[in-house]
Design a protein around this motif. Structure first.
Motif: not given
Ligand code: ATP
Ligand code: MG
Ligand code: MG
Ligand code: MG
Length: 346
Positions: A276-300
């Motif tokens: 979704g991030a790749y698409r909304v920013l119209d990425c090409a080539g590469l990115v590194r996507a950084d996430f936070f994952v909480t103890a009850n598996d919520e992903v931000y």
């Protein structure tokens, strides 16, 4: 005829040194049977210095830090002399490199270049614009507020009040347009918040304040143009209070766990968010996507980095190595993707 890669590194950026390390490693990994390398060093003052064409890598990282010796001491001259390379490989982080400016130059010159285009680079560099686009894409992220220097100069109390109204402590204060944790600090109370803001304002006129989360930090690599591929996830386990500049580049206090131990559900959530991030920013080539994952598996989603750190011990190449791609293969794939994108535009 071998393709000549213009390797552009250094730059007028707080991440100058990181770029040099990346450029050194990239240069080591290039297949010199297929490519020659034209090193182009941008000094910390922003002067472009073109080196001699290389058919072997430099032996020492310090050799990458040459001056122009009067040969070509500005971008204007490098262009006026006729570009001596076929494809640009900018390994620049931060301002004037990762933010769409140099990408715009390559667009105007009509030469293929590695990595993201103008929009993805500039939107990905500005944490506020990035968050606003993520919001549009419906990606979960931590609550935040933002302001610009004149807001602070005119009414500090209002800035503090807004942050405290919207966000609990601890908060993370960040310059909007940087990376490598430069200028970022954690604030546990109002006094620290003011201090953190003052520090961040030394690096940028636009500031983001986020709610600090207690969560695991997990990252994913993305490679591709229209059909991106996703690496296994990798976890950062900083021993420091957070993953700061020192932990990233200057000590061994951080453990990288690749692949990260996450459920299939979390992994697919991350993949879909990265897509979704790749698409909304119209990425090409590469990115590194950084996430936070909480103890009850919520992903931000925290951010994407359009030119992630790329030394052999950096997360991005390690993620791909664990997904079955060697460092030289990643480099070659990036070059292929640059060519593919350039051809598609013609
Ligand atoms: P890079 O581009 O090198 O990944 P950056 O300068 O863009 O870094 P962030 O990734 O946003 O900065 O933040 C740096 C680090 O600060 C994170 O890896 C994490 O350790 C910590 N951090 C940032 N935001 C938060 C938050 N909201 N809650 C908890 N920790 C955070
Ligand atoms: Mg970043
Ligand atoms: Mg960065
Ligand atoms: Mg980050």
């Amino acid at each position: 005829m071998k393709t000549i890669i213009g390797l552009i590194y250094g730059g007028k950026s707080a991440e100058h040194e990181v770029s040099l390390s990346t450029a050194y490693e990239v240069m080591q990994a290039i297949d010199y049977a297929k490519f020659d390398v034209l090193p182009i060093y941008i000094t910390i003052q922003g002067e472009w210095c073109q080196g001699e064409k290389r058919t072997t890598p430099f032996e020492h990282k310090e050799s990458l830090r040459f001056d122009s010796k009067g040969k070509a001491d500005s971008i204007q001259q490098i262009i006026a002399n006729g570009l001596a390379f076929d494809l640009a490989f900018p390994v620049l982080h931060g301002t004037n490199g990762e933010d769409g400016t140099v990408q715009g130059l390559f667009e105007v010159l009509n030469i293929p270049y590695v990595g993201n285009g103008v929009l993805a680079s500039s939107a990905g560099m500005d944490k506020v614009s990035m968050k606003q686009l993520f919001e549009i894409a419906g990606l979960a992220q931590v609550p935040y507020v933002h302001f610009v220097r004149p807001d602070w100069e005119q009414n500090r109390a209002e800035v503090i009040e807004k942050a405290e109204k919207e966000l609990p402590y601890p908060m993370f204060v960040k310059p909007a347009n940087l990376g490598s944790s430069v200028g970022i600090s954690k604030a546990d109370d109002r006094a620290q918040l003011e201090e953190a803001i003052e520090l961040a304002l030394r690096f940028d006129r636009k500031i983001v304040i986020e709610e600090g989360v207690t969560a695991r930090e997990i990252e994913m690599g993305v490679l591709g143009n229209d059909y991106p591929e996703f690496s296994v996830p990798g976890e950062i386990k900083p021993i420091a209070a957070f993953y700061d500049y020192e932990a990233k580049y200057q000590d061994d206090s951080t453990e990288l766990v690749i692949p990260a131990e996450v459920s299939e559900e979390v992994k697919s959530k991350m993949t879909e968010m990265a897509r979704g991030a790749y698409r909304v920013l119209d990425c090409a080539g590469l990115v590194r996507a950084d996430f936070f994952v909480t103890a009850n598996d919520e992903v931000y989603i925290n951010e994407v980095n359009t030119m992630p750190g790329f030394t052999k011990t950096s997360m991005f190449p390690l993620l791909w190595q664990n997904t079955g791609m060697t460092y030289p293969e990643i480099i070659e794939r990036l070059i292929e993707l640059a060519m593919e994108r350039h051809t598609a535009k013609q």
